[in-house]
Motif scaffolding. Structure first.
Motif, PDB file in Angstrom:
ATOM      1  N   LEU A  21      11.453  13.361 -16.100  1.00 34.48           N
ATOM      2  CA  LEU A  21      11.771  13.099 -17.512  1.00 34.48           C
ATOM      3  C   LEU A  21      12.307  11.669 -17.674  1.00 34.48           C
ATOM      4  N   ASN A  22      13.141  11.255 -16.733  1.00 35.94           N
ATOM      5  CA  ASN A  22      13.668   9.888 -16.794  1.00 35.94           C
ATOM      6  C   ASN A  22      12.542   8.871 -16.626  1.00 35.94           C
ATOM      7  N   PHE A  23      11.589   9.194 -15.750  1.00 39.34           N
ATOM      8  CA  PHE A  23      10.428   8.309 -15.551  1.00 39.34           C
ATOM      9  C   PHE A  23       9.644   8.164 -16.866  1.00 39.34           C
ATOM     10  N   LEU A  24       9.463   9.276 -17.586  1.00 39.84           N
ATOM     11  CA  LEU A  24       8.736   9.212 -18.868  1.00 39.84           C
ATOM     12  C   LEU A  24       9.470   8.316 -19.857  1.00 39.84           C
ATOM     13  N   PHE A  25      10.799   8.394 -19.846  1.00 38.25           N
ATOM     14  CA  PHE A  25      11.561   7.509 -20.733  1.00 38.25           C
ATOM     15  C   PHE A  25      11.444   6.047 -20.273  1.00 38.25           C
ATOM     16  N   GLN A  26      11.595   5.824 -18.972  1.00 39.77           N
ATOM     17  CA  GLN A  26      11.600   4.447 -18.443  1.00 39.77           C
ATOM     18  C   GLN A  26      10.254   3.753 -18.659  1.00 39.77           C
ATOM     19  N   THR A  27       9.161   4.499 -18.554  1.00 41.48           N
ATOM     20  CA  THR A  27       7.849   3.846 -18.614  1.00 41.48           C
ATOM     21  C   THR A  27       7.169   3.968 -19.972  1.00 41.48           C
ATOM     22  N   GLU A  28       7.422   5.064 -20.690  1.00 45.49           N
ATOM     23  CA  GLU A  28       6.722   5.257 -21.970  1.00 45.49           C
ATOM     24  C   GLU A  28       7.669   5.474 -23.140  1.00 45.49           C
TER      25      GLU A  28
ATOM     26  N   LEU B 100      26.836 -21.276 -12.637  1.00 44.45           N
ATOM     27  CA  LEU B 100      26.126 -20.148 -13.249  1.00 44.45           C
ATOM     28  C   LEU B 100      25.918 -19.074 -12.177  1.00 44.45           C
ATOM     29  N   ILE B 101      26.266 -17.830 -12.511  1.00 42.86           N
ATOM     30  CA  ILE B 101      26.069 -16.724 -11.563  1.00 42.86           C
ATOM     31  C   ILE B 101      25.061 -15.738 -12.165  1.00 42.86           C
ATOM     32  N   ILE B 102      24.107 -15.305 -11.356  1.00 48.49           N
ATOM     33  CA  ILE B 102      23.155 -14.267 -11.785  1.00 48.49           C
ATOM     34  C   ILE B 102      23.369 -13.051 -10.891  1.00 48.49           C
ATOM     35  N   HIS B 103      23.633 -11.898 -11.502  1.00 51.20           N
ATOM     36  CA  HIS B 103      23.822 -10.666 -10.734  1.00 51.20           C
ATOM     37  C   HIS B 103      22.860  -9.600 -11.259  1.00 51.20           C
ATOM     38  N   THR B 104      21.835  -9.313 -10.505  1.00 52.23           N
ATOM     39  CA  THR B 104      20.917  -8.231 -10.861  1.00 52.23           C
ATOM     40  C   THR B 104      20.135  -7.828  -9.612  1.00 52.23           C
ATOM     41  N   GLY B 105      19.198  -6.886  -9.767  1.00 48.49           N
ATOM     42  CA  GLY B 105      18.483  -6.387  -8.588  1.00 48.49           C
ATOM     43  C   GLY B 105      17.013  -6.147  -8.820  1.00 48.49           C
ATOM     44  N   SER B 106      16.525  -5.026  -8.259  1.00 43.98           N
ATOM     45  CA  SER B 106      15.077  -4.787  -8.253  1.00 43.98           C
ATOM     46  C   SER B 106      14.636  -3.876  -9.397  1.00 43.98           C
ATOM     47  N   ARG B 107      15.564  -3.628 -10.351  1.00 40.26           N
ATOM     48  CA  ARG B 107      15.244  -2.892 -11.579  1.00 40.26           C
ATOM     49  C   ARG B 107      14.559  -1.543 -11.275  1.00 40.26           C
ATOM     50  N   GLY B 108      13.767  -1.056 -12.215  1.00 38.73           N
ATOM     51  CA  GLY B 108      13.175   0.283 -12.048  1.00 38.73           C
ATOM     52  C   GLY B 108      12.283   0.387 -10.830  1.00 38.73           C
TER      53      GLY B 108
ATOM     54  N   GLN C 179       0.828  -1.214   0.000  1.00 39.31           N
ATOM     55  CA  GLN C 179       0.000   0.000   0.000  1.00 39.31           C
ATOM     56  C   GLN C 179       0.864   1.266   0.000  1.00 39.31           C
ATOM     57  N   GLY C 180       2.046   1.141   0.553  1.00 41.69           N
ATOM     58  CA  GLY C 180       2.901   2.319   0.662  1.00 41.69           C
ATOM     59  C   GLY C 180       3.732   2.594  -0.583  1.00 41.69           C
ATOM     60  N   ILE C 181       3.470   1.862  -1.654  1.00 40.72           N
ATOM     61  CA  ILE C 181       4.283   1.990  -2.877  1.00 40.72           C
ATOM     62  C   ILE C 181       3.596   2.954  -3.851  1.00 40.72           C
ATOM     63  N   SER C 182       4.370   3.826  -4.479  1.00 44.03           N
ATOM     64  CA  SER C 182       3.787   4.839  -5.376  1.00 44.03           C
ATOM     65  C   SER C 182       3.375   4.237  -6.721  1.00 44.03           C
ATOM     66  N   ASP C 183       2.468   4.931  -7.404  1.00 47.43           N
ATOM     67  CA  ASP C 183       2.071   4.501  -8.751  1.00 47.43           C
ATOM     68  C   ASP C 183       3.271   4.500  -9.697  1.00 47.43           C
ATOM     69  N   HIS C 184       4.153   5.480  -9.503  1.00 48.03           N
ATOM     70  CA  HIS C 184       5.361   5.539 -10.339  1.00 48.03           C
ATOM     71  C   HIS C 184       6.159   4.228 -10.225  1.00 48.03           C
ATOM     72  N   ALA C 185       6.293   3.720  -9.001  1.00 45.89           N
ATOM     73  CA  ALA C 185       7.078   2.495  -8.807  1.00 45.89           C
ATOM     74  C   ALA C 185       6.374   1.311  -9.472  1.00 45.89           C
ATOM     75  N   TYR C 186       5.045   1.228  -9.304  1.00 45.87           N
ATOM     76  CA  TYR C 186       4.305   0.138  -9.955  1.00 45.87           C
ATOM     77  C   TYR C 186       4.502   0.200 -11.466  1.00 45.87           C
ATOM     78  N   LYS C 187       4.434   1.424 -12.008  1.00 45.09           N
ATOM     79  CA  LYS C 187       4.581   1.576 -13.462  1.00 45.09           C
ATOM     80  C   LYS C 187       5.968   1.136 -13.924  1.00 45.09           C
ATOM     81  N   ARG C 188       6.998   1.538 -13.172  1.00 42.13           N
ATOM     82  CA  ARG C 188       8.354   1.175 -13.602  1.00 42.13           C
ATOM     83  C   ARG C 188       8.616  -0.317 -13.472  1.00 42.13           C
ATOM     84  N   GLY C 189       7.938  -0.945 -12.502  1.00 43.69           N
ATOM     85  CA  GLY C 189       8.213  -2.368 -12.271  1.00 43.69           C
ATOM     86  C   GLY C 189       7.340  -3.313 -13.083  1.00 43.69           C
ATOM     87  N   ARG C 190       6.246  -2.779 -13.611  1.00 47.95           N
ATOM     88  CA  ARG C 190       5.198  -3.630 -14.190  1.00 47.95           C
ATOM     89  C   ARG C 190       5.717  -4.688 -15.164  1.00 47.95           C
TER      90      ARG C 190
END
Lengths: 476, 139
Positions: free
Chosen positions: B70-77, A230-238, A180-191
């Motif tokens: 601006l970076n968000f607009l690039f990352q998402t759209e 095999l090694i995987i190196h990555t994280g939580s992305r956008g 619930q505490g996560i922003s719409d921006h974060a959901y959009k970047r992670g989708r």
């Protein structure tokens, strides 16, 4: 500052508290590494961390330390849960960036002739590169399940086996996440970024066990000479980047509200027990779980790529998975008393000793596996956690090679060179989505990981178990 | 008079910008952000008109929020700013009108993934002849 350094031992050095520092800095490094460590601003950053309220014992710098933003990369700082702070800058933007190591049932000679096919198959199977998106696209209800259950969501949805969860830090599912505490921006970047590698220093690497230093522990971990790994190196992305960004905005206000003086705004923080502190910890846990799920899905696709290239009957077992950008509430003995601490590890790995209850039962006698990836051309290490790390660095050690060259310096150095061909000549096949990434990530851009490992082993923070050498790498 | 210099940072990328006024400074920062992200191989084929409003507690936070959005607009759209037609700063509020292209691998070459715009060693300050800023990106 190098002049004020006091050597505690061959591998541990201290910058005494000065100015507004509440505690000294303890730097783990060999003497020969010191000039390069003091060539950038990382030691100053470790001193800045030492100024924050409630810091316990020391602001630690590991031998792979380098200049980050706010906290240095390669830093460990523990804060008292009652009187101390939590800071998103102490975790970084790539929340729960981490490493998974898998052992295969293949031997080096089995794979050499098919390396090109294998690297290409991995590259096509695992989305890589800037803004990479994957086929796993979730609606917000399903995404919330990912944020609370992490790698378990992946397993329950057909990506891997239940038994793998035992071999992940926190069992791949950090408690306390609040979607619930996560922003719409974060959901959009992670989708659409679940199951994607991203760019920069993230990679999937096929290698083999070149050397074993401790046969008993290596056997306990399921490693043997010439075994393909095999090694995987990555994280939580956008998703994680956005959670950090949102939290920093909140913490800037909180620092003012609680009257916390900041040597650098990127160190903004709030008391662990405050609403802002608790909000960050729950948002961070959601990003931690996103990352656990991400690596679980990538591991599944890597398994499919290996099965397609070799045989459907081959085995690919998760040996262990560690987080190296995280803050955790842990109990540690300080001055003879057990205290609740908020331990920040930014570019540092948990390294718990034998018998610790948070270690998988199979490894309880050996200690926690610690996975230290090197650069593309040299090697990586499997270490084991020690009692000394528990006593001296809140159960923490280094996380990798650590950069020595800036990205633009690396690109300049790589001009006119074909890094891909150079690596091929050293027996490492590389596929990357960007030519610049290869130059930025060339072996010379990093410290020699063997020097880093020598220092943490010399300081007693880890035991050397095995050396892995790369054969093929995919990068973003 | 606009000058943009890249700052050498061990792990990340920084920019130092000078301009004769605040609006030019913020425009130059945005243009350089997209130069870091990618380059266009041809003249841009399509242009969309966009408007964006952001605010911050002070000018430094405003710069971080402007570049982050601006970076968000690039990352998402996959929106890439092509030309900033108008940019107005009123206190700590910014309104911008810009044309943009969408990322297309046929026409654009990607260079860098900007994870975030950081507050580390950040400044926006007046000089004798205009304004200067420094910002470091996590890459």
């Amino acid at each position: 500052m190098l002049n004020s350094l006091r050597s505690i031992s061959d591998f541990v050095h201290e910058i005494p508290a000065h100015g507004k520092m509440r505690v000294p800095v303890r730097l783990v490094a060999s003497r020969k590494m010191l000039p390069s460590i003091f060539a950038d601003k990382a030691p100053n950053q470790a001193c800045n961390v030492a100024c924050l309220p409630g810091i316990v014992d020391y602001s630690y710098a590991m031998p792979d330390i380098h200049w980050g933003y706010g906290f240095p990369i390669g830093g460990v700082a523990a804060f008292d849960c009652e009187t101390g702070v939590v800071s998103p800058g102490g975790v970084g933007y790539d929340i729960n960036c981490g490493v998974r190591l898998l052992g295969t049932s293949l031997e080096k000679p089995d794979v050499l002739k098919k390396m090109e096919l294998l690297v290409n198959t991995l590259y096509h199977r695992i989305p890589t590169g800037v803004g990479s998106t994957g086929p796993v696209k979730l609606d917000s209800a399903e995404m919330k399940k990912v944020l609370t259950t992490g790698a378990r969501w992946a397993v329950e949805n057909g990506f891997g086996e239940e038994s793998e969860l035992d071999k992940i830090e926190e069992r791949g599912e950090m408690a306390g996440a609040d979607p619930q505490g996560i922003s719409d921006h974060a959901y959009k970047r992670g989708r659409s970024q679940l199951g994607t590698l991203g760019s920069g220093n993230h990679f999937v690497e096929v290698g083999f066990v070149k050397e074993i230093y401790d046969a008993k522990t290596a056997a306990c971990y399921g490693l043997h000479l010439d075994q393909v790994t095999l090694i995987i190196h990555t994280g939580s992305r956008g998703f994680g980047h956005q959670v950090c960004e949102d939290s920093i905005r909140i913490m800037l206000r909180a620092s003012e509200k609680y009257g916390i003086e900041l040597p650098d705004r990127q160190l903004c923080c709030a008391p662990v027990q405050s609403n802002e502190g608790q909000h960050y910890l729950s948002a961070m846990a959601a990003a931690v779980n996103f990352s656990f799920c991400n690596r679980q899905i990538i591991a599944h696709w890597a398994r499919k790529a290996l099965e397609k290239t070799f045989s459907a009957s081959l085995r690919l077992n998760t040996l262990y998975e560690v987080a190296h950008n995280i803050a955790k509430l842990e109990e540690h003995r300080v001055g003879g008393k057990i205290r609740q601490l908020c331990v920040h590890r930014k570019g540092a790995t948990r390294a718990f000793p034998p018998h610790h209850p948070d270690i998988p039962a199979d490894y309880r006698l050996a200690g926690q596996p610690v996975l230290i990836p090197g650069d593309m051309g040299r090697c990586s290490y499997v270490l084991a956690g020690t009692e000394k790390a528990m006593q001296e660095t809140f159960g923490s050690t280094c996380h990798g090679a650590g950069r020595v060259m800036s990205r633009s310096q690396a690109i300049k150095t790589g001009k006119g060179r074909n890094v891909q061909k150079e690596l091929q000549a050293r027996g490492v096949l590389v596929r990357a989505s960007g030519r610049e990434t290869l130059a930025e990530e060339m072996p010379e851009a990093y410290k020699n990981v063997s020097d880093v490992v020598d220092a943490v082993v010399g300081a007693g923070l880890s035991r050397r178990i095995a050396k892995l050498v790369p054969l093929g790498v995919i990068k973003g | 008079m606009i000058s943009v210099t890249r700052v050498n940072h061990t792990a990340d990328i920084g920019l130092q910008i000078t301009a004769s006024n605040l609006e030019e400074l913020f425009k130059a920062a945005a243009v350089e952000l997209f130069r870091l992200i990618c380059t266009a191989d041809d003249a841009l084929m399509e242009k969309e008109e966009h408007t964006l409003s952001v605010e911050g507690n002070d000018l430094e936070e405003l710069l971080v929020n402007w570049l982050s959005e601006l970076n968000f607009l690039f990352q998402t759209e996959q929106i890439l700013v092509a030309e900033i037609a108008a940019l107005v700063i009123n206190g700590t509020l910014l309104h911008a009108k810009f044309s943009a292209d969408r990322f297309n691998p046929q026409r654009h070459t990607i260079h860098t993934d900007i994870k975030a715009v950081t507050y580390h060693e950040l400044y926006v300050r007046p000089t004798q002849i205009g304004w200067e800023a420094q910002v470091i990106f996590d890459v």
